[in-house]
Enzyme design. Structure first.
Site, PDB file in Angstrom:
ATOM      1  NE  ARG A  70      -4.135  -1.738   0.474  1.00 35.82           N
ATOM      2  CZ  ARG A  70      -4.671  -1.514  -0.708  1.00 35.82           C
ATOM      3  NH1 ARG A  70      -4.505  -0.375  -1.332  1.00 35.82           N
ATOM      4  NH2 ARG A  70      -5.403  -2.431  -1.284  1.00 35.82           N
ATOM      5  CG  HIS A 116       5.068  -6.519  -7.636  1.00 36.60           C
ATOM      6  ND1 HIS A 116       4.424  -5.307  -7.714  1.00 36.60           N
ATOM      7  CD2 HIS A 116       4.383  -7.349  -8.462  1.00 36.60           C
ATOM      8  CE1 HIS A 116       3.407  -5.417  -8.556  1.00 36.60           C
ATOM      9  NE2 HIS A 116       3.352  -6.644  -9.033  1.00 36.60           N
ATOM     10  CE1 TYR A 138      -2.436  -3.125  -3.821  1.00 33.89           C
ATOM     11  CE2 TYR A 138      -0.892  -4.965  -3.852  1.00 33.89           C
ATOM     12  CZ  TYR A 138      -1.954  -4.299  -3.270  1.00 33.89           C
ATOM     13  OH  TYR A 138      -2.522  -4.813  -2.140  1.00 33.89           O
ATOM     14  CG  HIS A 170       0.741  -3.437 -11.454  1.00 39.85           C
ATOM     15  ND1 HIS A 170      -0.302  -3.692 -10.598  1.00 39.85           N
ATOM     16  CD2 HIS A 170       1.462  -4.581 -11.510  1.00 39.85           C
ATOM     17  CE1 HIS A 170      -0.215  -4.933 -10.146  1.00 39.85           C
ATOM     18  NE2 HIS A 170       0.856  -5.494 -10.682  1.00 39.85           N
ATOM     19  CD  GLU A 187       1.934  -8.071 -13.144  1.00 37.87           C
ATOM     20  OE1 GLU A 187       2.742  -7.594 -12.321  1.00 37.87           O
ATOM     21  OE2 GLU A 187       1.018  -8.846 -12.842  1.00 37.87           O
ATOM     22  CG  ASP A 237      -0.613 -11.877 -13.794  1.00 38.68           C
ATOM     23  OD1 ASP A 237      -1.516 -12.712 -13.996  1.00 38.68           O
ATOM     24  OD2 ASP A 237      -0.332 -11.429 -12.668  1.00 38.68           O
ATOM     25  CG  HIS A 278      -2.860  -9.501 -14.778  1.00 39.85           C
ATOM     26  ND1 HIS A 278      -1.839  -8.713 -14.311  1.00 39.85           N
ATOM     27  CD2 HIS A 278      -3.567  -9.870 -13.676  1.00 39.85           C
ATOM     28  CE1 HIS A 278      -1.926  -8.606 -12.986  1.00 39.85           C
ATOM     29  NE2 HIS A 278      -2.954  -9.314 -12.582  1.00 39.85           N
ATOM     30  CG  HIS A 321       3.427 -12.329 -12.105  1.00 38.80           C
ATOM     31  ND1 HIS A 321       2.986 -11.052 -11.800  1.00 38.80           N
ATOM     32  CD2 HIS A 321       4.696 -12.419 -11.639  1.00 38.80           C
ATOM     33  CE1 HIS A 321       3.972 -10.398 -11.178  1.00 38.80           C
ATOM     34  NE2 HIS A 321       5.007 -11.204 -11.088  1.00 38.80           N
ATOM     35  CG  ASP A 324      -5.977  -8.342 -11.519  1.00 37.58           C
ATOM     36  OD1 ASP A 324      -5.618  -9.501 -11.218  1.00 37.58           O
ATOM     37  OD2 ASP A 324      -5.279  -7.334 -11.295  1.00 37.58           O
ATOM     38  CG  HIS A 334      -4.366 -13.245  -9.039  1.00 35.70           C
ATOM     39  ND1 HIS A 334      -3.056 -13.011  -8.699  1.00 35.70           N
ATOM     40  CD2 HIS A 334      -4.685 -12.303  -9.957  1.00 35.70           C
ATOM     41  CE1 HIS A 334      -2.608 -11.961  -9.386  1.00 35.70           C
ATOM     42  NE2 HIS A 334      -3.574 -11.513 -10.140  1.00 35.70           N
ATOM     43  CD  GLU A 369       1.625 -11.933  -8.990  1.00 34.34           C
ATOM     44  OE1 GLU A 369       2.296 -10.940  -8.708  1.00 34.34           O
ATOM     45  OE2 GLU A 369       0.801 -11.953  -9.920  1.00 34.34           O
TER      46      GLU A 369
HETATM   47 ZN    ZN Z   1       1.713  -7.293 -10.420  1.00 36.91          ZN
HETATM   48 FE    FE Z   2      -3.339  -9.342 -10.607  1.00 39.97          FE
HETATM   49 FE    FE Z   3       0.921 -10.309 -11.391  1.00 41.19          FE
END
Ligand code: ZN
Ligand code: FE
Ligand code: FE
Length: 277
Positions: free
Chosen positions: A37, A67, A70, A107, A142, A176, A179, A211, A224, A226, A256
């Site tokens: 975050r 990573h 996000y 991202h 990504e 991904d 995605h 991913h 999106d 997962h 993930e």
């Molecule tokens: Zn990602």
């Molecule tokens: Fe995702």
């Molecule tokens: Fe991902």
């Protein structure tokens, strides 16, 4: 041959991450450079990074993928937010120089009503301000599900972004599976065609990390969400084919999936066992 691993917690530092992935049976992993975050990064622990780097050599770990948070939006409309993104990402990249030769995954961001062209221009500006020719980390964009005003749902968009990066050898792509599926690419029945399209538009030499996630949604849903391998609309057979595809050989394949340690250990074993090349 593939590397397989999962996203793991960075709370206890690098050496702890190495031990954790060894416990799960993996040989690569991903982690957030700071709280997903946002917020401040922990004090730089160089001895811990050095111990990890030595351990990575002994364990024959593949490249690992840090990573970015996000919540950072490199194409935000507000300049102060973009400046904050640049500062945060530059700081992440300078820290990663202590574990050279790895990846920094981000991202592409959301253009939030400014239009794709503007979004791509703003993102390229962020990339050009954070990527230095002498750095030892490759920055990866990504592939995204394309929900809302998200950039990166189409290979063409990613190509346009990469074309504007001044140090192209330090920029690549993380694909991904959830995605791309959610964005509409049929990796279940037309995997060869999807990789051929990727190659034609972006170039497979730019593909650096996969991913590996199943998707709770139908193809093209742009959601999106997962799922664990085999519990979504992609399915285990498709992942078995994926890890045997020539385009994926030698790449880190990182889970993930919503899982616990036992679940990840099983999925890592599944990916490794399924790859017969
Ligand atoms: Zn990602
Ligand atoms: Fe995702
Ligand atoms: Fe991902």
């Amino acid at each position: 041959m593939i590397y397989a691993g999962s996203h793991i917690s960075s709370a206890k530092g690098y050496e702890a991450m190495g031990k954790q992935i060894r416990k799960l049976g993996g040989d690569t992993f991903a982690f957030f450079t700071r709280s997903p975050r946002g917020g401040r990064a922990k004090a730089l622990n160089v001895p811990d990074m050095k111990r990890f780097f030595a351990m990575a050599g002994e364990m024959e770990l593949g490249p690992v993928a840090a990573h970015a948070s996000y919540t950072l939006n490199p194409c935000a409309a507000r300049e102060d937010l973009r400046d904050f993104t640049k500062e945060t990402m530059s700081d992440d990249l300078s820290r990663l120089e202590h574990i050279p030769g790895n990846y920094y995954n981000l991202h592409p961001g959301c253009h939030v009503g400014q239009g794709k062209e503007t979004g791509i221009r703003l993102l390229a500006d962020v990339l050009n301000s954070i990527i230095r020719p002498e750095q030892h980390t490759t920055v990866l964009l990504e592939t995204m599900a394309g929900k809302g005003s998200e950039l990166g749902g189409r290979f063409e968009e990613l190509r346009e972004i990469l074309d504007r990066v001044h140090v192209p050898e330090k920029a690549g792509i993380c694909l991904d599976t959830c995605h791309v599926w959610d964005a509409g690419y049929d990796i279940v029945d037309r995997l060869d065609e999807v990789f051929a399209e990727f190659d034609r538009i972006i170039g497979l030499d730019r593909l650096k990390v996969i991913h590996v996630n199943d998707s709770k949604g139908e193809r093209g849903c742009r959601k999106d969400r997962h799922a664990r391998l085999g519990e979504g609309h992609i399915g285990r057979e498709a992942f078995g084919r994926l890890v045997n595809h020539p385009a994926v050989q030698g790449l880190p394949c990182i889970l993930e999936t919503p899982n616990d340690d036992a679940g990840w250990a099983e999925e890592i074993a599944f990916l490794k066992m399924s790859c017969r090349i």
